[in-house]
Design an enzyme around this catalytic site. Structure first.
Site, short mmCIF file in Angstrom:
data_model
loop_
_atom_site.label_atom_id
_atom_site.label_comp_id
_atom_site.label_asym_id
_atom_site.label_seq_id
_atom_site.Cartn_x
_atom_site.Cartn_y
_atom_site.Cartn_z
N PRO A 198 0.80 -1.23 0.00
CG PRO A 198 -0.99 -1.60 1.47
CD PRO A 198 0.33 -2.17 1.05
CE1 TYR A 199 5.83 5.61 1.41
CE2 TYR A 199 7.43 3.95 0.74
CZ TYR A 199 7.11 5.27 1.01
OH TYR A 199 8.05 6.25 0.87
N GLY A 200 3.74 1.82 -1.60
CA GLY A 200 4.12 2.06 -2.99
C GLY A 200 2.91 2.40 -3.86
CE LYS A 203 5.58 8.86 -0.74
NZ LYS A 203 5.85 10.31 -0.66
#
Length: 390
Positions: A198-200, A203
């Site tokens: 989810p972080y990538g 972004k």
């Protein structure tokens, strides 16, 4: 006689009161005019001065960016909600540059549309460096909605507000996590973006918002996808001080230093069965000083209607085991290591091809020795046992 004496006393008292009132009014007006003068510097465009809004400027990377911008004579406004940042870092920056009109701090949450609009309405920004974000892979898999809100949604709000207030330059702090786990190394800017956590993903969505909007405007956009950040200010003024509750989520350098200082019993290495030379993850470690230099160069090269996308890394990968050995040498401590299963959302090998940023922005990483970068950061850690609370 008593009447005359009483009248004199009353007249004297009245004069004292009037004098005190006049003095208080003078002091108030002096302070008010001084505040207006300082405020005016931030609220009006000044020829020859570039006013940069740095979101997340109280954080690890953002504070180092502010330090460099101030050194290079930029005017800076920090906006931060201090959920991950440190007011101690802001105070140090303010002490280094107390001159009126150089630096101001505004406490605000980028998810609050009214607050963000107020910040833009009351200040004359020439550019935005957008660092503010939650940024832990493991945490993103446990709290995905938080990451989409904090990264994607907040970036959408920033871009909308920039457009509404005619702010034309955006330097966006992105990540190599948008690439996921590519089929081949090194990673170039043309490598397909297939994020796996989810972080990538958050972004990449933020990048898509910026890029789609740029097609309809003359905004100058620079997107910097950087790799694993380490190090600290070589002069020892700033460092990395994550909150204690985030130690399990944080960067490997922070964990190494905590283990060296005895704050935690040892270092936990997550994953030893990856398809890499020693079984541990391989990463491209970029020193924060080099990273910020790339941001400043990107700002200098930003042009209306143009979009630049750049990888920011050394071009060389080091394994987690190699990193730990460098950390042991830098700290002089034989850190205890515990090997655990893989962390959700991680990938085996990631390192950059930084040739595009070298060719177009004349940027090359200078702090490429792991042990040297860690030694610099370790000096700050030893001098700040309780982080910025010292």
């Amino acid at each position: 006689m008593d009447y005359i004496e009483s009248k004199r006393r009353n007249d004297f008292t009245r004069k004292i009161a009037l004098a005190a009132g006049a003095t208080a009014l003078f002091i108030f007006m002096l302070k008010w005019s001084s505040d207006i003068s300082v405020s005016t510097k931030f609220s009006t465009h000044e020829p020859g001065v570039t006013h940069v809004l740095v979101t997340g400027g109280a954080g690890y990377i953002g504070s180092h960016a502010v330090l460099r911008l101030l050194k290079d004579s930029y005017r800076v406004t920090i906006v931060d909600n201090l959920s991950r940042g440190n007011m101690g870092a802001v105070k140090i920056l303010q002490e280094l540059h107390p001159e009126p009109g150089r630096l101001q701090f505004i406490y605000a949450d980028l998810g609050d549309a009214a607050a963000v609009n107020k910040v833009f309405a009351e200040n004359a920004f020439d550019a935005v460096m957008h660092f503010a974000a939650v940024a832990y892979v493991g945490e993103s898999t446990a709290e995905p909605l938080r990451y989409y809100h904090n990264i994607t949604s907040n970036t959408l709000l920033i871009v909308k507000t920039m457009a509404a207030h005619n702010v034309k330059t955006l330097i966006y702090s992105s990540t190599c996590a948008t690439y996921g786990e590519p089929d081949k190394m090194p990673i170039t800017e043309d490598t397909p973006q297939v994020p796996i956590n989810p972080y990538g993903k958050a972004k990449k969505m933020a990048e898509d918002i910026i890029l789609d909007f740029s097609k309809t405007s003359d905004m100058a956009v620079m997107i910097l996808r950087y790799f694993n950040v380490i190090g600290s200010d070589p002069e020892g003024r700033l460092g990395e001080a994550p909150r204690p509750e985030l130690r399990d989520q944080g960067r490997i350098s922070g964990a190494c230093f905590d283990a060296a200082r005895g704050i935690i019993p040892g270092l936990k290495i997550r994953g030893t069965d990856y398809k890499t030379p020693d079984g541990t993850c391989v990463r491209d470690y970029i020193d924060v000083t080099d990273l910020i230099d790339a941001h400043v160069k990107a700002l200098a090269h930003a042009r209306p209607g143009k979009v630049g996308i750049y990888n920011v890394g050394t071009g060389r990968g080091s394994s987690v085991k190699e990193f730990v050995e460098a950390c042991k040498k830098a700290t002089g401590v034989n850190i205890k290591v515990e090997f655990l299963s893989r962390r959700p959302g991680d990938y085996a090998e990631v390192y950059s091809d930084p040739s595009k940023i070298k060719n177009e922005l004349n940027w090359t990483a200078k702090y490429t020795n792991l042990e040297e970068s860690l030694s610099i950061a370790w000096r700050w850690q030893k001098a700040h046992i309780n982080g910025y609370d010292n």
